[in-house]
Design a protein around this motif. Structure first.
Motif, short mmCIF file in Angstrom:
data_model
loop_
_atom_site.label_atom_id
_atom_site.label_comp_id
_atom_site.label_asym_id
_atom_site.label_seq_id
_atom_site.Cartn_x
_atom_site.Cartn_y
_atom_site.Cartn_z
N THR A 43 0.85 -1.19 0.00
CA THR A 43 0.00 0.00 0.00
C THR A 43 0.88 1.24 0.00
O THR A 43 1.82 1.32 0.80
N PRO A 44 0.63 2.21 -0.89
CA PRO A 44 1.43 3.44 -0.88
C PRO A 44 1.46 4.07 0.51
O PRO A 44 0.41 4.31 1.12
N THR A 45 2.66 4.31 1.00
CA THR A 45 2.85 4.79 2.38
C THR A 45 3.78 6.00 2.38
O THR A 45 4.83 5.96 1.73
N PRO A 46 3.42 7.07 3.07
CA PRO A 46 4.30 8.25 3.14
C PRO A 46 5.65 7.88 3.72
O PRO A 46 5.74 7.08 4.65
N ARG A 47 6.71 8.46 3.16
CA ARG A 47 8.04 8.19 3.69
C ARG A 47 8.78 9.47 4.06
O ARG A 47 9.97 9.61 3.80
N LEU A 48 8.06 10.38 4.67
CA LEU A 48 8.65 11.64 5.11
C LEU A 48 8.80 11.70 6.63
O LEU A 48 8.94 12.77 7.20
N GLY A 49 8.76 10.53 7.28
CA GLY A 49 8.90 10.51 8.74
C GLY A 49 10.23 11.05 9.21
O GLY A 49 10.36 11.50 10.35
N GLY A 50 11.24 11.01 8.34
CA GLY A 50 12.55 11.53 8.71
C GLY A 50 12.51 13.01 9.04
O GLY A 50 13.34 13.51 9.82
N ILE A 51 11.55 13.74 8.44
CA ILE A 51 11.42 15.16 8.77
C ILE A 51 11.03 15.33 10.24
O ILE A 51 11.57 16.20 10.94
N ALA A 52 10.10 14.50 10.70
CA ALA A 52 9.70 14.55 12.11
C ALA A 52 10.87 14.20 13.01
O ALA A 52 11.07 14.81 14.08
N MET A 53 11.68 13.23 12.60
CA MET A 53 12.85 12.86 13.39
C MET A 53 13.86 13.99 13.42
O MET A 53 14.50 14.24 14.46
N PHE A 54 14.02 14.68 12.31
CA PHE A 54 14.93 15.82 12.26
C PHE A 54 14.47 16.91 13.23
O PHE A 54 15.29 17.50 13.96
N VAL A 55 13.17 17.18 13.25
CA VAL A 55 12.63 18.17 14.19
C VAL A 55 12.90 17.74 15.63
O VAL A 55 13.29 18.55 16.49
N GLY A 56 12.72 16.46 15.90
CA GLY A 56 13.00 15.95 17.24
C GLY A 56 14.45 16.10 17.64
O GLY A 56 14.77 16.42 18.80
N ILE A 57 15.36 15.89 16.67
CA ILE A 57 16.79 16.06 16.94
C ILE A 57 17.11 17.52 17.28
O ILE A 57 17.83 17.80 18.25
N ARG A 219 1.54 -2.73 10.89
CA ARG A 219 1.74 -2.19 9.57
C ARG A 219 1.97 -0.70 9.63
O ARG A 219 1.17 0.04 10.19
N ALA A 220 3.07 -0.26 9.02
CA ALA A 220 3.53 1.11 9.19
C ALA A 220 2.58 2.12 8.57
O ALA A 220 2.10 1.93 7.45
N LYS A 221 2.31 3.17 9.32
CA LYS A 221 1.55 4.30 8.78
C LYS A 221 2.47 5.25 8.02
O LYS A 221 2.03 6.00 7.14
N MET A 222 3.76 5.22 8.38
CA MET A 222 4.72 6.14 7.77
C MET A 222 6.11 5.52 7.84
O MET A 222 6.43 4.79 8.79
N PHE A 223 6.93 5.80 6.83
CA PHE A 223 8.32 5.37 6.82
C PHE A 223 9.22 6.56 7.13
O PHE A 223 8.88 7.71 6.86
N MET A 224 10.42 6.26 7.66
CA MET A 224 11.38 7.33 7.93
C MET A 224 12.12 7.74 6.67
O MET A 224 12.69 8.83 6.62
N GLY A 225 12.12 6.90 5.65
CA GLY A 225 12.78 7.22 4.41
C GLY A 225 14.29 7.36 4.57
O GLY A 225 14.85 7.11 5.64
N ASP A 226 14.95 7.76 3.49
CA ASP A 226 16.39 7.99 3.56
C ASP A 226 16.72 9.09 4.56
O ASP A 226 17.77 9.06 5.20
#
Length: 388
Positions: A43-57, A219-226
């Motif tokens: 299923t197509p899944t958003p992979r912009l979770g890394g942006i949220a991780m960047f904000v957390g950092i 099942r993932a709602k979002m991926f962290m992506g590259d």
């Protein structure tokens, strides 16, 4: 210890809130990319979770400036700000790649630039332990080695990001172990900026991954992506170099020869699986005449799925291997005898092998019963099932 915990909690809370907001925006604007042939999800899944991780950092580092325990670290060094600059560069390259699939050479250039920034600001390997002495190479060699190792770790972590929750859980386990190690170092050799910085980075990584994991678990709602995987790899490499290359391990415990190498052994050990996967992938692709960064579906986690494991089982196996290796290394540093660490490593390895290989035998027997796999000589399907 309390200051580290507060920083981790702040990073986790901000990452969770940012992940929820990004998930909502991704669904509203349909930012989920099409499923690729090599993908495990359907299923197509958003992979912009890394942006949220960047904000957390970013928030985790800024919150740390309010804690008295880190006042010296921020007052006497620009390294934390260099880390934030490197993370910003990696996040920019990662987001563009997650949205537009950048050429691998552009991504590699961004990784080298981020690693070079950190090495330029003094986060680099300045010596390596050899018995009771330290080998000091030239400044150019130290710089090049640091950039190479940081880039290697970033790509190794990114390469294993193929299953729901794999990188986030791996990072939580390995960085928790590394954080405990930094606290043990502080107790035995006194507080030093390098060790404090490494502990702070490890705490932030744990917090960020804890905040993101609920959105990334199967099942993932979002991926962290590259973006997310490269950020985790960059920070793990940074904390490793901060301790390994700048601390004299010979002063830790003269009675334990192996303990003097723990600053090198532990980081390599907790990264053993991603480094192994990266090495095998590069060799496989070069032998096939492909780019070492060409994507395929032959990583270790893919092979676990092919052996008959479910996604959750495959991810749990990675967690188990990481925990066993990390625990064994920590015990080497804390115990006066090697007996218990090696017993833990032996028993843990045996357990990991069992849970890894048993489903493969069941799958082989099932395929044989359905006539999809040749039976071993003189065996019937019933015999095959019984023998397995």
């Amino acid at each position: 210890m309390l200051s580290f915990l507060l920083v981790a909690l702040a990073a986790a809370a901000v990452t969770a809130v940012a992940s929820a907001a990004l998930l909502r925006l991704s669904r509203r604007f349909r930012l989920a990319p099409e499923v690729r042939e090599r993908d495990v999800h359907r299923t197509p899944t958003p992979r912009l979770g890394g942006i949220a991780m960047f904000v957390g950092i970013i928030v985790g580092c800024l919150f740390a400036t309010t804690q008295d325990d880190f006042s010296t670290l921020f007052a006497l060094s620009t390294q934390v700000w260099a880390i934030l600059g490197a993370c910003t560069l990696i996040a920019a390259v990662g987001v563009l790649d997650d949205l537009f699939d950048l050429d691998w050479m552009i991504k590699l250039a961004g990784q080298l630039a981020a690693s070079g920034l950190l090495a330029w600001q003094g986060i680099q390997i300045v010596s390596l332990p050899f018995g009771d002495t330290q080998i000091v190479a030239s400044a150019t060699m130290n710089f090049a080695l640091t950039v190479f190792l940081m880039t290697l770790v970033m790509n190794a972590v990114n390469f294993i990001d193929g299953l729901d929750g794999l990188v986030a859980g791996f990072a939580i386990i390995s960085n928790s172990a590394f954080f405990l190690y930094t606290q043990l170092l502080t107790d035995r050799s006194g507080e030093t900026p390098a060790v404090t910085l490494a502990g702070l980075i490890a705490a932030i990584v744990v917090g960020v991954c804890v905040g993101f994991l609920p959105f990334n678990w199967h099942r993932a709602k979002m991926f962290m992506g590259d973006t997310g995987a490269l950020l985790v790899g960059l920070l793990m490499a940074t904390s490793t170099v901060s301790v390994t290359g700048q601390l004299n391990p010979a002063v830790l415990d003269q009675k334990l020869v192996l303990a003097s190498y723990i600053p090198i052994i532990l980081p390599v050990a907790v990264l053993a699986l991603p480094l192994a996967d990266f090495s095998l992938a590069v060799l496989r692709r070069l032998r096939a005449g492909q780019s070492p960064f060409a994507a395929d579906r032959k990583h270790l986690h893919h092979r676990l799925l092919d052996m008959g494991h479910s996604q959750v089982q495959a991810v749990s196996i990675f967690y188990l291997w990481t925990a066993v290796i990390s625990l064994a290394c920590l015990l080497v540093f804390t115990m006066r005898s090697f007996a218990l660490p090696f017993a833990v490593l032996f028993a843990g390895t045996a357990l990991c092998l069992v849970v890894t290989l048993v489903p493969a035998s069941r799958l082989r027997a099932g395929l044989a019963r359905r006539g999809l796999l040749p039976l071993r000589a003189g065996k019937t399907p019933a015999d095959e099932r019984t023998s397995e």
